[in-house]
Design a protein around this motif. Structure first.
Motif, PDB file in Angstrom:
ATOM      1  N   ARG A   1      24.535  22.503  -8.173  1.00  0.00           N
ATOM      2  CA  ARG A   1      25.777  22.652  -8.938  1.00  0.00           C
ATOM      3  C   ARG A   1      26.154  21.473 -10.074  1.00  0.00           C
ATOM      4  O   ARG A   1      26.156  20.427  -9.528  1.00  0.00           O
ATOM      5  CB  ARG A   1      26.705  23.150  -8.048  1.00  0.00           C
ATOM      6  CG  ARG A   1      28.296  23.397  -8.361  1.00  0.00           C
ATOM      7  CD  ARG A   1      29.036  23.871  -7.469  1.00  0.00           C
ATOM      8  NE  ARG A   1      30.359  24.324  -7.919  1.00  0.00           N
ATOM      9  CZ  ARG A   1      31.440  24.866  -7.302  1.00  0.00           C
ATOM     10  NH1 ARG A   1      31.000  24.913  -5.847  1.00  0.00           N
ATOM     11  NH2 ARG A   1      32.620  25.107  -7.700  1.00  0.00           N
ATOM     12  N   VAL A   2      26.390  21.689 -10.946  1.00  0.00           N
ATOM     13  CA  VAL A   2      26.917  20.681 -11.967  1.00  0.00           C
ATOM     14  C   VAL A   2      27.923  21.290 -12.929  1.00  0.00           C
ATOM     15  O   VAL A   2      28.231  22.707 -13.315  1.00  0.00           O
ATOM     16  CB  VAL A   2      25.770  20.297 -13.011  1.00  0.00           C
ATOM     17  CG1 VAL A   2      24.780  19.568 -12.085  1.00  0.00           C
ATOM     18  CG2 VAL A   2      25.093  21.444 -13.818  1.00  0.00           C
ATOM     19  N   GLN A   3      28.906  20.540 -13.574  1.00  0.00           N
ATOM     20  CA  GLN A   3      30.000  21.145 -14.299  1.00  0.00           C
ATOM     21  C   GLN A   3      29.649  20.357 -15.724  1.00  0.00           C
ATOM     22  O   GLN A   3      29.522  19.456 -15.943  1.00  0.00           O
ATOM     23  CB  GLN A   3      31.421  20.622 -13.673  1.00  0.00           C
ATOM     24  CG  GLN A   3      32.524  21.347 -14.459  1.00  0.00           C
ATOM     25  CD  GLN A   3      33.762  21.152 -13.914  1.00  0.00           C
ATOM     26  OE1 GLN A   3      34.289  19.921 -13.931  1.00  0.00           O
ATOM     27  NE2 GLN A   3      34.244  22.082 -13.121  1.00  0.00           N
TER      28      GLN A   3
ATOM     29  N   ASP B   1      31.156  25.595 -14.385  1.00  0.00           N
ATOM     30  CA  ASP B   1      30.325  25.219 -13.123  1.00  0.00           C
ATOM     31  C   ASP B   1      28.922  26.056 -13.448  1.00  0.00           C
ATOM     32  O   ASP B   1      29.010  27.305 -13.717  1.00  0.00           O
ATOM     33  CB  ASP B   1      30.735  25.565 -11.512  1.00  0.00           C
ATOM     34  CG  ASP B   1      31.630  24.845 -11.341  1.00  0.00           C
ATOM     35  OD1 ASP B   1      31.760  23.739 -11.694  1.00  0.00           O
ATOM     36  OD2 ASP B   1      32.559  25.379 -10.249  1.00  0.00           O
ATOM     37  N   ARG B   2      27.763  25.319 -13.590  1.00  0.00           N
ATOM     38  CA  ARG B   2      26.610  25.943 -13.741  1.00  0.00           C
ATOM     39  C   ARG B   2      25.508  25.412 -12.718  1.00  0.00           C
ATOM     40  O   ARG B   2      25.749  24.429 -12.037  1.00  0.00           O
ATOM     41  CB  ARG B   2      26.149  25.354 -15.179  1.00  0.00           C
ATOM     42  CG  ARG B   2      26.800  25.759 -16.187  1.00  0.00           C
ATOM     43  CD  ARG B   2      26.344  25.754 -17.560  1.00  0.00           C
ATOM     44  NE  ARG B   2      26.840  26.337 -18.718  1.00  0.00           N
ATOM     45  CZ  ARG B   2      27.028  27.572 -19.085  1.00  0.00           C
ATOM     46  NH1 ARG B   2      26.159  28.292 -18.565  1.00  0.00           N
ATOM     47  NH2 ARG B   2      27.582  27.987 -20.027  1.00  0.00           N
ATOM     48  N   CYS B   3      24.572  26.113 -12.739  1.00  0.00           N
ATOM     49  CA  CYS B   3      23.274  25.831 -11.775  1.00  0.00           C
ATOM     50  C   CYS B   3      22.260  25.372 -12.558  1.00  0.00           C
ATOM     51  O   CYS B   3      21.604  25.962 -13.746  1.00  0.00           O
ATOM     52  CB  CYS B   3      22.776  27.183 -11.048  1.00  0.00           C
ATOM     53  SG  CYS B   3      21.447  26.550  -9.867  1.00  0.00           S
ATOM     54  N   LYS B   4      21.903  24.047 -12.329  1.00  0.00           N
ATOM     55  CA  LYS B   4      20.745  23.495 -13.273  1.00  0.00           C
ATOM     56  C   LYS B   4      19.334  23.884 -12.620  1.00  0.00           C
ATOM     57  O   LYS B   4      19.121  24.220 -11.367  1.00  0.00           O
ATOM     58  CB  LYS B   4      20.951  21.987 -13.196  1.00  0.00           C
ATOM     59  CG  LYS B   4      20.741  21.230 -11.712  1.00  0.00           C
ATOM     60  CD  LYS B   4      20.605  19.705 -11.951  1.00  0.00           C
ATOM     61  CE  LYS B   4      20.444  18.991 -10.396  1.00  0.00           C
ATOM     62  NZ  LYS B   4      20.542  17.602 -10.608  1.00  0.00           N
ATOM     63  N   ASP B   5      18.484  23.670 -13.351  1.00  0.00           N
ATOM     64  CA  ASP B   5      16.943  23.803 -13.292  1.00  0.00           C
ATOM     65  C   ASP B   5      16.820  25.187 -12.637  1.00  0.00           C
ATOM     66  O   ASP B   5      15.792  25.538 -11.685  1.00  0.00           O
ATOM     67  CB  ASP B   5      16.507  22.724 -12.381  1.00  0.00           C
ATOM     68  CG  ASP B   5      16.656  21.393 -12.694  1.00  0.00           C
ATOM     69  OD1 ASP B   5      16.539  21.381 -13.871  1.00  0.00           O
ATOM     70  OD2 ASP B   5      16.740  20.603 -12.060  1.00  0.00           O
ATOM     71  N   VAL B   6      17.242  26.414 -13.385  1.00  0.00           N
ATOM     72  CA  VAL B   6      16.653  27.565 -13.077  1.00  0.00           C
ATOM     73  C   VAL B   6      15.677  28.075 -13.952  1.00  0.00           C
ATOM     74  O   VAL B   6      15.703  28.004 -15.018  1.00  0.00           O
ATOM     75  CB  VAL B   6      18.071  28.618 -12.801  1.00  0.00           C
ATOM     76  CG1 VAL B   6      17.679  30.127 -12.816  1.00  0.00           C
ATOM     77  CG2 VAL B   6      19.223  28.114 -12.023  1.00  0.00           C
TER      78      VAL B   6
END
Length: 193
Positions: free
Chosen positions: A143-145, A150-155
């Motif tokens: 989770r990163v902002q 709020d986003r999910c990195k490395d998907v």
């Protein structure tokens, strides 16, 4: 590394572990015990059969009832016998001059690419993405902002999946936007796994 040279083919055979099953006579004829000859091919044929057996268990290939054997190795009677014995419920087709079939197919495809209507993808293709974070779907550690979102990195976003059947001209697309509103460029790396 030391290389030993024998004075003749006969002396090389005499010094080898095959001295009881291989003989040589002039003019340049080598006689090999049939069982020894079969054993030379066995590991390769076994690996081929194992690989094909694994492929036929794939759900995408459930309706495959014919095997077309091409390439020089398919002309080998030992390979043909093993295939017929292992896959008795499939029709095995060996065209004339099977050793040239691959070359002819490549030339035909080069001149008439539409002849191949469907293919099964060998790899999965996709890109790195940063979707909005969902608690039930994404791990907290990812989770990163970014810009208050709020986003999910490395998907890994998949465009096409290994084993998928695709028709000629198949395309896949997705609209992406930059993560930050002030960014003017979008960097995208395509992965093939």
């Amino acid at each position: 590394m030391t290389v030993k040279h024998c004075k003749s083919v006969q002396s090389a055979i005499t010094q080898s572990s095959y001295k009881e099953s291989v003989s040589f006579s002039t003019p340049q004829k080598l006689f090999v015990n049939p069982e020894v000859f079969r054993k030379l091919f066995k590991p390769t044929i076994d690996a081929l059969i194992k690989h094909l057996d694994k492929l036929f268990k794939d759900p995408n290939l459930y309706d495959l009832h014919h095997i077309i054997m091409v390439g020089g190795f398919s002309e080998c009677e030992l390979v043909q016998t093993a295939m017929r014995k292992t896959f008795p419920n499939r029709k095995i087709i060996i065209p004339d001059e099977a050793g040239l079939a691959v070359l002819r197919g490549a030339v035909l495809f080069g001149h008439q690419p539409k002849k191949i209507g469907k293919r099964i993808l060998r790899k999965t293709h996709g890109i790195q993405s940063w979707p909005e974070w969902e608690a039930e779907l994404h791990p907290e550690t990812k989770r990163v902002q970014i810009d208050g979102v709020d986003r999910c990195k490395d998907v890994f976003y998949k465009f096409a999946v290994k084993g998928e059947k695709v028709e000629d001209g198949h395309s896949s697309g997705q609209i992406f936007q930059a993560l930050k509103t002030d960014e003017k460029t979008l960097e995208c790396t395509v992965f093939s796994l």
